[in-house]
Design a protein around this motif. Structure first.
Motif, PDB file in Angstrom:
ATOM      1  N   ASP A  71       2.214  11.391   4.479  1.00 19.21           N
ATOM      2  CA  ASP A  71       2.407  12.742   3.949  1.00 19.21           C
ATOM      3  C   ASP A  71       3.350  12.722   2.739  1.00 19.21           C
ATOM      4  N   GLY A  72       3.236  11.654   1.940  1.00 16.55           N
ATOM      5  CA  GLY A  72       4.024  11.547   0.727  1.00 16.55           C
ATOM      6  C   GLY A  72       5.459  11.122   0.939  1.00 16.55           C
ATOM      7  N   ARG A  73       5.838  10.732   2.176  1.00 13.35           N
ATOM      8  CA  ARG A  73       7.222  10.385   2.459  1.00 13.35           C
ATOM      9  C   ARG A  73       7.308   8.937   2.928  1.00 13.35           C
ATOM     10  N   TYR A  74       8.303   8.225   2.393  1.00  7.06           N
ATOM     11  CA  TYR A  74       8.491   6.815   2.692  1.00  7.06           C
ATOM     12  C   TYR A  74       9.525   6.613   3.804  1.00  7.06           C
ATOM     13  N   VAL A  75       9.485   5.415   4.381  1.00  7.03           N
ATOM     14  CA  VAL A  75      10.614   4.850   5.117  1.00  7.03           C
ATOM     15  C   VAL A  75      10.919   3.498   4.481  1.00  7.03           C
ATOM     16  N   SER A  76      12.116   2.968   4.760  1.00  9.01           N
ATOM     17  CA  SER A  76      12.518   1.679   4.193  1.00  9.01           C
ATOM     18  C   SER A  76      12.838   0.687   5.304  1.00  9.01           C
ATOM     19  N   HIS A  77      12.248  -0.499   5.215  1.00  4.97           N
ATOM     20  CA  HIS A  77      12.552  -1.601   6.115  1.00  4.97           C
ATOM     21  C   HIS A  77      13.209  -2.725   5.310  1.00  4.97           C
ATOM     22  N   SER A  78      13.884  -3.631   6.013  1.00  7.49           N
ATOM     23  CA  SER A  78      14.428  -4.820   5.375  1.00  7.49           C
ATOM     24  C   SER A  78      13.836  -6.072   6.003  1.00  7.49           C
ATOM     25  N   GLY A  79      13.580  -7.067   5.162  1.00  2.00           N
ATOM     26  CA  GLY A  79      13.032  -8.337   5.606  1.00  2.00           C
ATOM     27  C   GLY A  79      13.603  -9.451   4.745  1.00  2.00           C
ATOM     28  N   TYR A  80      12.931 -10.605   4.740  1.00  2.00           N
ATOM     29  CA  TYR A  80      13.403 -11.713   3.927  1.00  2.00           C
ATOM     30  C   TYR A  80      12.244 -12.581   3.479  1.00  2.00           C
ATOM     31  N   VAL A  81      12.506 -13.342   2.433  1.00  2.00           N
ATOM     32  CA  VAL A  81      11.619 -14.415   1.998  1.00  2.00           C
ATOM     33  C   VAL A  81      12.464 -15.675   1.901  1.00  2.00           C
ATOM     34  N   ASP A  82      11.979 -16.768   2.459  1.00  2.00           N
ATOM     35  CA  ASP A  82      12.645 -18.067   2.364  1.00  2.00           C
ATOM     36  C   ASP A  82      11.996 -18.879   1.252  1.00  2.00           C
ATOM     37  N   VAL A  83      12.827 -19.455   0.376  1.00  2.00           N
ATOM     38  CA  VAL A  83      12.316 -20.271  -0.726  1.00  2.00           C
ATOM     39  C   VAL A  83      13.005 -21.623  -0.714  1.00  2.00           C
ATOM     40  N   SER A 135       9.798 -22.557  -4.377  1.00  2.00           N
ATOM     41  CA  SER A 135       8.502 -22.195  -3.798  1.00  2.00           C
ATOM     42  C   SER A 135       8.715 -21.426  -2.500  1.00  2.00           C
ATOM     43  N   ILE A 136       7.795 -20.514  -2.209  1.00  2.00           N
ATOM     44  CA  ILE A 136       7.923 -19.673  -1.025  1.00  2.00           C
ATOM     45  C   ILE A 136       7.530 -20.461   0.219  1.00  2.00           C
ATOM     46  N   LEU A 137       8.422 -20.475   1.202  1.00  2.00           N
ATOM     47  CA  LEU A 137       8.174 -21.171   2.463  1.00  2.00           C
ATOM     48  C   LEU A 137       7.654 -20.228   3.537  1.00  2.00           C
ATOM     49  N   ARG A 138       8.236 -19.040   3.617  1.00  2.00           N
ATOM     50  CA  ARG A 138       7.829 -18.080   4.634  1.00  2.00           C
ATOM     51  C   ARG A 138       8.357 -16.699   4.284  1.00  2.00           C
ATOM     52  N   VAL A 139       7.698 -15.696   4.826  1.00  2.00           N
ATOM     53  CA  VAL A 139       8.128 -14.306   4.708  1.00  2.00           C
ATOM     54  C   VAL A 139       8.279 -13.757   6.120  1.00  2.00           C
ATOM     55  N   SER A 140       9.318 -12.992   6.363  1.00  2.69           N
ATOM     56  CA  SER A 140       9.544 -12.457   7.711  1.00  2.69           C
ATOM     57  C   SER A 140       8.332 -11.643   8.165  1.00  2.69           C
ATOM     58  N   GLU A 141       7.900 -11.895   9.391  1.00  2.00           N
ATOM     59  CA  GLU A 141       6.714 -11.228   9.915  1.00  2.00           C
ATOM     60  C   GLU A 141       6.998  -9.800  10.359  1.00  2.00           C
ATOM     61  N   ARG A 142       8.238  -9.541  10.730  1.00  2.00           N
ATOM     62  CA  ARG A 142       8.648  -8.223  11.193  1.00  2.00           C
ATOM     63  C   ARG A 142       9.934  -7.811  10.475  1.00  2.00           C
ATOM     64  N   PRO A 143      10.247  -6.515  10.436  1.00  2.00           N
ATOM     65  CA  PRO A 143      11.547  -6.104   9.906  1.00  2.00           C
ATOM     66  C   PRO A 143      12.675  -6.769  10.689  1.00  2.00           C
ATOM     67  N   ILE A 144      13.749  -7.112  10.015  1.00  2.00           N
ATOM     68  CA  ILE A 144      14.852  -7.813  10.669  1.00  2.00           C
ATOM     69  C   ILE A 144      15.728  -6.875  11.480  1.00  2.00           C
ATOM     70  N   LEU A 145      15.608  -5.567  11.245  1.00  4.83           N
ATOM     71  CA  LEU A 145      16.360  -4.567  11.992  1.00  4.83           C
ATOM     72  C   LEU A 145      15.472  -3.336  12.131  1.00  4.83           C
ATOM     73  N   GLU A 146      15.248  -2.904  13.364  1.00  2.00           N
ATOM     74  CA  GLU A 146      14.421  -1.725  13.583  1.00  2.00           C
ATOM     75  C   GLU A 146      15.119  -0.480  13.043  1.00  2.00           C
ATOM     76  N   LEU A 147      14.331   0.530  12.707  1.00  2.00           N
ATOM     77  CA  LEU A 147      14.917   1.783  12.259  1.00  2.00           C
ATOM     78  C   LEU A 147      15.718   2.421  13.388  1.00  2.00           C
ATOM     79  N   GLY A 148      16.679   3.257  13.018  1.00  2.00           N
ATOM     80  CA  GLY A 148      17.540   3.891  13.997  1.00  2.00           C
ATOM     81  C   GLY A 148      16.804   4.897  14.864  1.00  2.00           C
ATOM     82  N   ALA A 149      17.447   5.263  15.959  1.00  2.00           N
ATOM     83  CA  ALA A 149      16.865   6.223  16.899  1.00  2.00           C
ATOM     84  C   ALA A 149      16.838   7.624  16.285  1.00  2.00           C
ATOM     85  N   ARG A 150      16.113   8.507  16.925  1.00  2.00           N
ATOM     86  CA  ARG A 150      15.983   9.879  16.435  1.00  2.00           C
ATOM     87  C   ARG A 150      17.360  10.519  16.220  1.00  2.00           C
TER      88      ARG A 150
END
Length: 324
Positions: free
Chosen positions: A56-68, A74-89
């Motif tokens: 609906d036109g609104r974003y959320v922001s996650h954090s992850g990583y890339v290992d080089v 050269s890129i070795l891997r990218v995190s498969e999941r966010p490293i920290l879940e979003l906060g509770a309601r």
């Protein structure tokens, strides 16, 4: 005027990591913002923040990583999941974890981040939270559901952009604090300034209580204070912009500035030292923003965001040999 006989000139700049090009993850559809390097034995882990497709036109922001790889980036891997879940309601970080700054503390990795939530009269508000990783920086857990640095009488909104450092026995947290919201047509835009707090334990903070960097623009917004010690002084790379009409006007949008200090509290600004501007074409031909610097094998590198504050990803540049 450069009175320190110091200059930072850069070469070999390019788009370094792009979610669209280098990953295929639903939660990492676009943007790679606020890069932060954590050096490992054989590779570099670069944390950043990204966004899935808007709802609906609104974003959320996650954090992850890339290992080089250290030897050739050269890129070795990218995190498969966010490293920290979003906060509770209803929590301060319900809708976003951005930006993210990490530091090693013994066998743990401690992270400080901007947690943001949606509001009504303005688009968002931000506080600074803390999380700890006990698995080498792959996943993090909050130290608690609330922020460690929040609004006060003289810092009424938007505490964000944390950059954590340890100088001697002191924890130093550089961050930005909101000063006011200015209407740009029908859109409110924030003005924020660079500030600092110190701590003995990384949890309880004493704020310096004043802006660190003198402004050169009317209603200047400053962000991403990245500080390092070299040649007997503290150096700060940061970015700044005009408060309004900066989203589509390259003459008013983010650019990268510089300041130096003998004690990390009193700073002298000299943007001419930082010889880094937007290019004539490419992912960074409109803006350069959110600088982060690191050294590897005796060379200094710069990570930074390009157009639309990192929509395509983040770039890298190398300091020219002999530039001082």
């Amino acid at each position: 005027m450069n009175t320190l006989n110091t200059s930072f000139e850069w070469t070999n700049r390019r788009l370094f990591f792009s979610p669209q090009r280098d990953a295929s993850l639903d939660w990492m559809d676009a943007f790679a913002q606020g890069p932060c390097v954590l050096e490992r034995d054989t590779y570099l882990r670069i944390y950043f923040s990204c966004r899935p497709k808007p709802i609906d036109g609104r974003y959320v922001s996650h954090s992850g990583y890339v290992d080089v790889a250290k030897e050739d980036f050269s890129i070795l891997r990218v995190s498969e999941r966010p490293i920290l879940e979003l906060g509770a309601r209803g929590t301060f970080d319900e809708f976003g974890v951005y930006p993210f700054s990490a530091i090693e503390v013994g066998d743990e990795v401690h992270a400080y981040y901007g947690g943001w939530t949606r509001t009504v009269s303005v688009p968002f508000n931000v506080n600074i939270g803390k999380a700890i990783s006990r698995d080498g920086g792959r996943t993090f857990e909050r130290v608690g559901p609330g922020p460690i640095l929040s609004y006060t009488l003289d810092e009424p909104f938007i505490l964000s952009g944390p950059k954590i450092r340890r100088f001697h026995d002191t924890w130093v947290l550089f961050y930005i604090a909101g000063r006011e919201w200015i209407m740009d047509g029908e859109r409110p835009e924030p003005v924020y300034k660079i500030r600092m707090a110190t701590s003995k334990d990384g949890v309880t903070w004493v704020k310096a209580g004043r802006d660190l960097i003198e402004s050169v623009l009317p209603n200047e917004a400053q962000a991403s204070p990245d500080v390092f010690y070299e040649d007997g002084r503290y150096h700060m790379f940061f970015c700044y912009r005009d408060a309004t009409d900066y989203r589509k006007n390259p003459e008013r949008t983010y650019r990268i500035g510089y300041a130096s200090s003998p004690d990390f509290l009193h700073w002298t600004r000299d943007d001419d030292v930082m010889k880094f501007s937007r290019t004539e074409s490419g992912f960074d031909d409109e803006m350069v923003a959110y600088p982060h610097t690191f050294t590897l094998n005796g060379k200094r590198y710069l990570l930074y965001l390009g157009n639309e504050v990192g929509r395509e990803g983040f770039g890298i540049a190398e300091r020219k040999e002999g530039a001082r």
